[in-house]
Structure formats: structure tokens, C-alpha cells
Design a protein around this motif. Structure first.
Motif, mmCIF file in Angstrom:
data_model
loop_
_atom_site.group_PDB
_atom_site.id
_atom_site.type_symbol
_atom_site.label_atom_id
_atom_site.label_comp_id
_atom_site.label_asym_id
_atom_site.label_seq_id
_atom_site.Cartn_x
_atom_site.Cartn_y
_atom_site.Cartn_z
ATOM 1 N N GLY A 1 63.437 10.863 -10.182
ATOM 2 C CA GLY A 1 64.550 10.026 -10.507
ATOM 3 C C GLY A 1 64.286 8.639 -10.533
ATOM 4 O O GLY A 1 64.751 7.497 -10.969
ATOM 5 N N SER A 2 63.572 8.007 -9.121
ATOM 6 C CA SER A 2 63.276 6.857 -8.567
ATOM 7 C C SER A 2 62.309 6.231 -9.811
ATOM 8 O O SER A 2 62.195 4.987 -10.107
ATOM 9 C CB SER A 2 62.987 6.672 -7.314
ATOM 10 O OG SER A 2 61.554 7.490 -7.121
ATOM 11 N N HIS A 3 61.344 6.925 -10.134
ATOM 12 C CA HIS A 3 60.421 6.492 -11.074
ATOM 13 C C HIS A 3 60.971 6.130 -12.561
ATOM 14 O O HIS A 3 60.972 5.213 -13.192
ATOM 15 C CB HIS A 3 59.451 7.737 -11.479
ATOM 16 C CG HIS A 3 58.431 7.696 -10.244
ATOM 17 N ND1 HIS A 3 57.434 6.881 -9.803
ATOM 18 C CD2 HIS A 3 58.492 8.719 -9.252
ATOM 19 C CE1 HIS A 3 56.951 7.296 -8.774
ATOM 20 N NE2 HIS A 3 57.458 8.404 -8.467
ATOM 21 N N VAL A 4 62.333 7.270 -12.897
ATOM 22 C CA VAL A 4 62.889 7.019 -14.239
ATOM 23 C C VAL A 4 63.587 5.403 -14.002
ATOM 24 O O VAL A 4 63.739 4.788 -14.776
ATOM 25 C CB VAL A 4 63.936 7.952 -14.421
ATOM 26 C CG1 VAL A 4 64.697 7.546 -15.720
ATOM 27 C CG2 VAL A 4 63.005 9.306 -14.752
ATOM 28 N N ALA A 5 64.263 5.269 -12.734
ATOM 29 C CA ALA A 5 65.062 4.015 -12.615
ATOM 30 C C ALA A 5 63.894 2.896 -12.705
ATOM 31 O O ALA A 5 64.244 1.813 -13.206
ATOM 32 C CB ALA A 5 65.677 4.045 -11.163
ATOM 33 N N LEU A 6 62.787 3.113 -11.873
ATOM 34 C CA LEU A 6 62.180 1.869 -12.246
ATOM 35 C C LEU A 6 61.528 1.493 -13.668
ATOM 36 O O LEU A 6 61.371 0.549 -13.989
ATOM 37 C CB LEU A 6 60.762 2.406 -11.324
ATOM 38 C CG LEU A 6 59.550 1.152 -10.892
ATOM 39 C CD1 LEU A 6 60.047 0.008 -10.245
ATOM 40 C CD2 LEU A 6 58.320 1.935 -10.333
ATOM 41 N N ALA A 7 61.229 2.828 -14.358
ATOM 42 C CA ALA A 7 60.997 2.587 -15.852
ATOM 43 C C ALA A 7 62.021 1.736 -16.341
ATOM 44 O O ALA A 7 61.927 0.684 -17.224
ATOM 45 C CB ALA A 7 60.775 3.926 -16.464
ATOM 46 N N MET A 8 63.460 1.931 -16.181
ATOM 47 C CA MET A 8 64.569 1.145 -16.638
ATOM 48 C C MET A 8 64.420 0.042 -16.272
ATOM 49 O O MET A 8 64.551 -1.161 -17.202
ATOM 50 C CB MET A 8 65.897 1.795 -16.232
ATOM 51 C CG MET A 8 66.053 3.179 -16.874
ATOM 52 S SD MET A 8 67.626 3.604 -16.535
ATOM 53 C CE MET A 8 68.589 2.236 -17.251
#
Length: 87
Positions: A27-34
Motif C-alpha cells: 500500500g505504501s508503494h501504491v500511495a507513492l505511485a499516486m
């Protein structure tokens, strides 16, 4: 939340800190992508999603949208940043 409030650089900082705190949490990687996508850093956003799939190989667009919200995910999709679709 920072991205929605217009604090895009701050959002990137928070997402990066979250990723560094627990790099195994997808999830932290998804937030970073956003955060990257909000700054039009699309190659880095796509890499962040690739990293997310390293920790969660079954991650799909539907799951990511459930995590970050459909409107947020739609912004990534509009930028051409994608994940496999469930099915």
C-alpha cells in the motif's frame, strides 16, 4: 490526503516515508505511485506500482482502487499507469 489538498510535494514526502518505514507493505508503494502521478512523474509512478506487485503479486486495479479510492485510481489510469485487471 495531501494530494487532494494540493500539497503534492508533501504527499510525495509522506508516501516515501511510509515506503521506507515498511517497504514490504504494498500500500505504501501504491500511495507513492499516486504521489508521483500527481506530479506527472509517470515513469516513477509505474515503477512504484511494479514495486507494489513485488510484495503483492496478485495486486489488481480493483484492489488498488479499493485501497486508494476509485477517483484517485482513475487519475493514475488517465495517466496510463496501470495494473492487471482482475478476472
Amino acid at each position: 490526503a495531501q494530494t487532494y489538498m494540493g500539497n503534492k510535494e508533501e504527499a510525495l514526502g509522506w508516501a516515501d516515508r511510509a515506503r521506507k518505514y515498511d517497504p514490504r507493505y504494498f500500500g505504501s508503494h501504491v500511495a507513492l505511485a499516486m504521489a508521483y502521478a500527481s506530479l506527472e512523474r509517470n515513469e516513477e509512478a509505474q515503477q512504484a506500482l511494479k514495486d507494489a506487485r513485488q510484495w503483492n503479486p496478485d495486486l489488481t486495479e480493483e484492489a488498488a482502487a479499493a485501497l486508494v479510492g476509485k477517483l484517485a485510481w482513475d487519475q493514475l489510469s488517465k495517466a496510463g499507469i496501470t495494473l492487471p485487471v482482475a478476472g
